[in-house]
Design a protein around this motif. Structure first.
Motif, PDB file in Angstrom:
ATOM      1  N   GLU A   1       4.083  -6.727   7.429  1.00 30.72           N
ATOM      2  CA  GLU A   1       3.962  -5.840   8.588  1.00 30.72           C
ATOM      3  C   GLU A   1       5.043  -4.764   8.628  1.00 30.72           C
ATOM      4  O   GLU A   1       5.104  -3.967   9.572  1.00 30.72           O
ATOM      5  N   VAL A   2       5.879  -4.720   7.618  1.00 37.32           N
ATOM      6  CA  VAL A   2       6.994  -3.770   7.612  1.00 37.32           C
ATOM      7  C   VAL A   2       6.558  -2.466   6.939  1.00 37.32           C
ATOM      8  O   VAL A   2       6.211  -2.454   5.755  1.00 37.32           O
ATOM      9  N   GLU A   3       6.571  -1.368   7.686  1.00 34.07           N
ATOM     10  CA  GLU A   3       6.222  -0.066   7.117  1.00 34.07           C
ATOM     11  C   GLU A   3       7.401   0.447   6.290  1.00 34.07           C
ATOM     12  O   GLU A   3       8.513   0.626   6.806  1.00 34.07           O
ATOM     13  N   ILE A   4       7.146   0.678   5.012  1.00 36.80           N
ATOM     14  CA  ILE A   4       8.214   1.185   4.154  1.00 36.80           C
ATOM     15  C   ILE A   4       8.002   2.648   3.787  1.00 36.80           C
ATOM     16  O   ILE A   4       8.966   3.376   3.523  1.00 36.80           O
ATOM     17  N   VAL A   5       6.744   3.097   3.784  1.00 33.80           N
ATOM     18  CA  VAL A   5       6.437   4.498   3.472  1.00 33.80           C
ATOM     19  C   VAL A   5       5.475   5.042   4.512  1.00 33.80           C
ATOM     20  O   VAL A   5       4.469   4.415   4.836  1.00 33.80           O
ATOM     21  N   ARG A   6       5.786   6.198   5.043  1.00 28.73           N
ATOM     22  CA  ARG A   6       4.901   6.899   5.979  1.00 28.73           C
ATOM     23  C   ARG A   6       4.786   8.351   5.543  1.00 28.73           C
ATOM     24  O   ARG A   6       5.794   9.011   5.272  1.00 28.73           O
ATOM     25  N   ASN A   7       3.551   8.827   5.432  1.00 27.99           N
ATOM     26  CA  ASN A   7       3.307  10.213   5.028  1.00 27.99           C
ATOM     27  C   ASN A   7       3.994  10.567   3.710  1.00 27.99           C
ATOM     28  O   ASN A   7       4.538  11.651   3.534  1.00 27.99           O
ATOM     29  N   GLY A   8       3.988   9.594   2.794  1.00 25.16           N
ATOM     30  CA  GLY A   8       4.487   9.857   1.445  1.00 25.16           C
ATOM     31  C   GLY A   8       5.987   9.797   1.282  1.00 25.16           C
ATOM     32  O   GLY A   8       6.512  10.096   0.197  1.00 25.16           O
TER      33      GLY A   8
ATOM     34  N   VAL B   1      -2.372  -7.425  -3.109  1.00 27.92           N
ATOM     35  CA  VAL B   1      -2.276  -5.963  -3.048  1.00 27.92           C
ATOM     36  C   VAL B   1      -3.562  -5.431  -2.435  1.00 27.92           C
ATOM     37  O   VAL B   1      -4.631  -5.512  -3.042  1.00 27.92           O
ATOM     38  N   LYS B   2      -3.458  -4.905  -1.221  1.00 30.15           N
ATOM     39  CA  LYS B   2      -4.617  -4.352  -0.516  1.00 30.15           C
ATOM     40  C   LYS B   2      -4.501  -2.834  -0.476  1.00 30.15           C
ATOM     41  O   LYS B   2      -3.481  -2.291  -0.050  1.00 30.15           O
ATOM     42  N   VAL B   3      -5.563  -2.167  -0.908  1.00 30.74           N
ATOM     43  CA  VAL B   3      -5.587  -0.703  -0.895  1.00 30.74           C
ATOM     44  C   VAL B   3      -6.786  -0.265  -0.063  1.00 30.74           C
ATOM     45  O   VAL B   3      -7.910  -0.708  -0.313  1.00 30.74           O
ATOM     46  N   ASN B   4      -6.563   0.592   0.926  1.00 28.29           N
ATOM     47  CA  ASN B   4      -7.652   1.010   1.803  1.00 28.29           C
ATOM     48  C   ASN B   4      -7.656   2.515   2.033  1.00 28.29           C
ATOM     49  O   ASN B   4      -6.786   3.230   1.542  1.00 28.29           O
TER      50      ASN B   4
ATOM     51  N   GLU C   1       1.147  13.118   0.915  1.00 28.60           N
ATOM     52  CA  GLU C   1       1.647  13.144   2.284  1.00 28.60           C
ATOM     53  C   GLU C   1       0.799  12.304   3.233  1.00 28.60           C
ATOM     54  O   GLU C   1       1.144  12.145   4.399  1.00 28.60           O
ATOM     55  N   LYS C   2      -0.321  11.792   2.741  1.00 27.79           N
ATOM     56  CA  LYS C   2      -1.167  10.920   3.558  1.00 27.79           C
ATOM     57  C   LYS C   2      -0.985   9.441   3.221  1.00 27.79           C
ATOM     58  O   LYS C   2      -1.619   8.585   3.838  1.00 27.79           O
ATOM     59  N   VAL C   3      -0.138   9.139   2.271  1.00 26.29           N
ATOM     60  CA  VAL C   3       0.028   7.762   1.789  1.00 26.29           C
ATOM     61  C   VAL C   3       1.008   6.995   2.670  1.00 26.29           C
ATOM     62  O   VAL C   3       2.087   7.492   3.011  1.00 26.29           O
ATOM     63  N   SER C   4       0.615   5.774   3.027  1.00 27.76           N
ATOM     64  CA  SER C   4       1.529   4.866   3.719  1.00 27.76           C
ATOM     65  C   SER C   4       1.511   3.514   3.014  1.00 27.76           C
ATOM     66  O   SER C   4       0.498   3.129   2.426  1.00 27.76           O
ATOM     67  N   ILE C   5       2.632   2.805   3.055  1.00 27.88           N
ATOM     68  CA  ILE C   5       2.770   1.520   2.361  1.00 27.88           C
ATOM     69  C   ILE C   5       3.512   0.544   3.268  1.00 27.88           C
ATOM     70  O   ILE C   5       4.515   0.898   3.906  1.00 27.88           O
ATOM     71  N   TYR C   6       2.994  -0.690   3.293  1.00 27.58           N
ATOM     72  CA  TYR C   6       3.616  -1.756   4.075  1.00 27.58           C
ATOM     73  C   TYR C   6       3.920  -2.951   3.186  1.00 27.58           C
ATOM     74  O   TYR C   6       3.147  -3.273   2.281  1.00 27.58           O
ATOM     75  N   LEU C   7       5.023  -3.628   3.461  1.00 28.95           N
ATOM     76  CA  LEU C   7       5.305  -4.962   2.943  1.00 28.95           C
ATOM     77  C   LEU C   7       5.057  -5.924   4.096  1.00 28.95           C
ATOM     78  O   LEU C   7       5.810  -5.909   5.078  1.00 28.95           O
TER      79      LEU C   7
ATOM     80  N   ILE D   1       1.145  -6.485  -0.042  1.00 29.15           N
ATOM     81  CA  ILE D   1       1.453  -5.060  -0.126  1.00 29.15           C
ATOM     82  C   ILE D   1       0.223  -4.298   0.349  1.00 29.15           C
ATOM     83  O   ILE D   1      -0.835  -4.371  -0.277  1.00 29.15           O
ATOM     84  N   ASN D   2       0.345  -3.611   1.468  1.00 30.68           N
ATOM     85  CA  ASN D   2      -0.755  -2.828   2.039  1.00 30.68           C
ATOM     86  C   ASN D   2      -0.521  -1.351   1.755  1.00 30.68           C
ATOM     87  O   ASN D   2       0.541  -0.813   2.102  1.00 30.68           O
ATOM     88  N   ILE D   3      -1.515  -0.699   1.157  1.00 25.54           N
ATOM     89  CA  ILE D   3      -1.397   0.710   0.782  1.00 25.54           C
ATOM     90  C   ILE D   3      -2.578   1.472   1.370  1.00 25.54           C
ATOM     91  O   ILE D   3      -3.730   1.082   1.181  1.00 25.54           O
ATOM     92  N   SER D   4      -2.306   2.542   2.084  1.00 25.38           N
ATOM     93  CA  SER D   4      -3.352   3.392   2.651  1.00 25.38           C
ATOM     94  C   SER D   4      -3.225   4.786   2.047  1.00 25.38           C
ATOM     95  O   SER D   4      -2.135   5.372   2.050  1.00 25.38           O
ATOM     96  N   LEU D   5      -4.347   5.301   1.508  1.00 24.25           N
ATOM     97  CA  LEU D   5      -4.320   6.631   0.882  1.00 24.25           C
ATOM     98  C   LEU D   5      -4.780   7.731   1.829  1.00 24.25           C
ATOM     99  O   LEU D   5      -4.601   8.916   1.537  1.00 24.25           O
ATOM    100  N   GLY D   6      -5.432   7.370   2.939  1.00 21.19           N
ATOM    101  CA  GLY D   6      -5.835   8.367   3.916  1.00 21.19           C
ATOM    102  C   GLY D   6      -6.846   9.373   3.413  1.00 21.19           C
ATOM    103  O   GLY D   6      -6.773  10.563   3.748  1.00 21.19           O
TER     104      GLY D   6
END
Length: 404
Positions: free
Chosen positions: A344-351, A283-286, A336-342, A373-378
């Motif tokens: 390389e597959v983007e599953i969530v963009r802008n929340g 689980v990577k959070v950036n 609305e700034k959150v994105s999540i990937y499995l 699981i890659n999670i970006s909070l922006g």
């Protein structure tokens, strides 16, 4: 079966350190359950211990003896944690040091004790003593891999890593072992780790290495969110190679990097062999505002029973991940700034669900045995990573039957 590798490198010996793996019958007959590491004079030892307020008696004794320095032996028993045992446990932990010291010709304060196993039962000292009495000159010829087997509890495989490092034209060895499969979430998981090198490193520098390298390795794994009463991760520098290392010596950074890789491998090996695990999950959070934010979110996802059971089912139920991020404790999170990937597959963009997401792509990732699981909070430039696994039926069965 573990997910991926739990052993890395040849079974190397570390000059200045000898190993005995003995049979004491502490909980089960006909099982190697007592390990003694004997160190040459001048070795330095550092490490971190559990932050559980009910820390076990051997943790108290080990911390006190470690503070005095001049450590010559470490003794590890399985089958009994000697935790929640009151004054009797403290007396037994102290006695375990005395028994080893008498057998090897040291003082009790030069011995560090470690225990792992069932909590709340007193250590059977007669069996312990009989095991220690088997520690003869001939018995100190065991390998690290044998020692890794000797400290297992619900582990299914021994965990071991080693490598040689060329430092400024000289060669040093790094080798170590770990154990743990359940009750894993270190705060310095039941988890033990011992890593040694034949380099000569002053105690102050070894302390710095322990604090710096154990944090992103053993302190970033979780199986079930339970911090054990007995956790410890130790570094040993015997000095027997004659190669003296410090931050001012050329090659220090390379040595630190290699040591960090050994620690990380041993930490991940615990998760790979977690009780009932079928998947290894990173689980990577950036892009967080602080390191603490990244850690909060990573653990919220890694320890969510709903996320972990979805992983076991290979179910791309991304809403569970989203919900875990939302409850992580970041009050001013802009969803609305959150994105999540499995992977390389983007599953969530802008929340919200990504317009490019296809269930088939998510399913293909969830069918894998290793997932990121890659999670970006922006919201900043910080990041952190936690390693975990899924929850299967076997985890419940193993822990329900643990004392049977």
């Amino acid at each position: 079966m573990p997910v991926g590798k739990t052993q890395d490198g040849p079974d190397l010996s570390v000059a200045g350190l000898e190993i005995a793996v003995l049979e004491a019958g502490i909980r089960y007959p006909d099982r190697k359950d007592l390990v003694i590491l004997r160190l040459e004079a001048g070795a330095t030892v550092a490490g971190l211990f559990t932050s559980n307020r009910f820390c076990a008696a051997p943790v108290h004794v080990a911390k006190a003896n470690l503070a005095k320095g001049d450590i010559r032996a470490l003794v590890i028993n399985t089958g009994n944690a000697n935790a929640g045992t009151g004054q009797q446990g403290m007396d037994d932990a102290a006695l375990s040091c005395e028994l080893v010291a008498t057998q090897l010709g040291y003082s009790a304060e030069q011995v560090l004790p470690y225990s792992t196993g069932v909590i709340g039962e007193t250590l059977p000292m007669k069996r312990f003593a009989m095991g220690v009495e088997k520690a003869s000159v001939e018995s100190f010829g065991a390998t690290w891999l044998e020692a890794a087997t000797g400290i297992m509890t619900t582990d299914t495989v021994p965990k071991y890593a080693a490598r040689t490092v060329n430092v400024a034209g000289s060669q040093v060895t790094i080798a170590g072992i770990s154990k743990g499969a359940g009750m894993i979430k270190p705060n310095m998981a039941t988890m033990l780790g011992f890593v040694a090198t034949d380099a000569k490193i002053a105690r102050e520098h070894l302390d710095t290495l322990a604090s710096k390298l154990i944090e992103p390795s053993f302190n970033r794994i979780t199986v079930d969110g339970d911090t054990s009463t007995n956790d410890a991760a130790m570094l040993i520098a015997t000095g027997a190679s004659g190669v003296e290392l410090s931050p001012s010596v050329p090659g220090w950074e390379e040595f630190e990097r290699e040591l960090g890789e050994v620690l990380l491998f041993l930490a991940q090996a615990i998760v790979r062999d977690a009780e009932g695990a079928t998947k290894f999950v990173t689980v990577k959070v950036n892009t967080t505002a602080t390191s603490e934010e990244a850690r909060l979110v990573a653990y919220a996802v890694a320890e969510s029973p709903l996320v972990k059971t979805a992983l076991y089912a290979s179910d791309p139920n991304w809403g569970r991940i989203l919900a875990a991020v939302g409850r992580a404790g970041i009050d001013d999170l802009d969803t609305e700034k959150v994105s999540i990937y499995l992977n390389e597959v983007e599953i969530v963009r802008n929340g919200a669900v990504s317009p490019d997401y296809m269930e088939e792509a998510g399913q293909a990732v969830m069918d894998l045995s290793e997932i990121t699981i890659n999670i970006s909070l922006g919201r900043g430039s910080y990041s952190d990573t936690v390693y975990t696994c899924d929850f299967s039926h076997d985890y419940v069965s193993i822990n329900a039957d643990y004392r049977s």
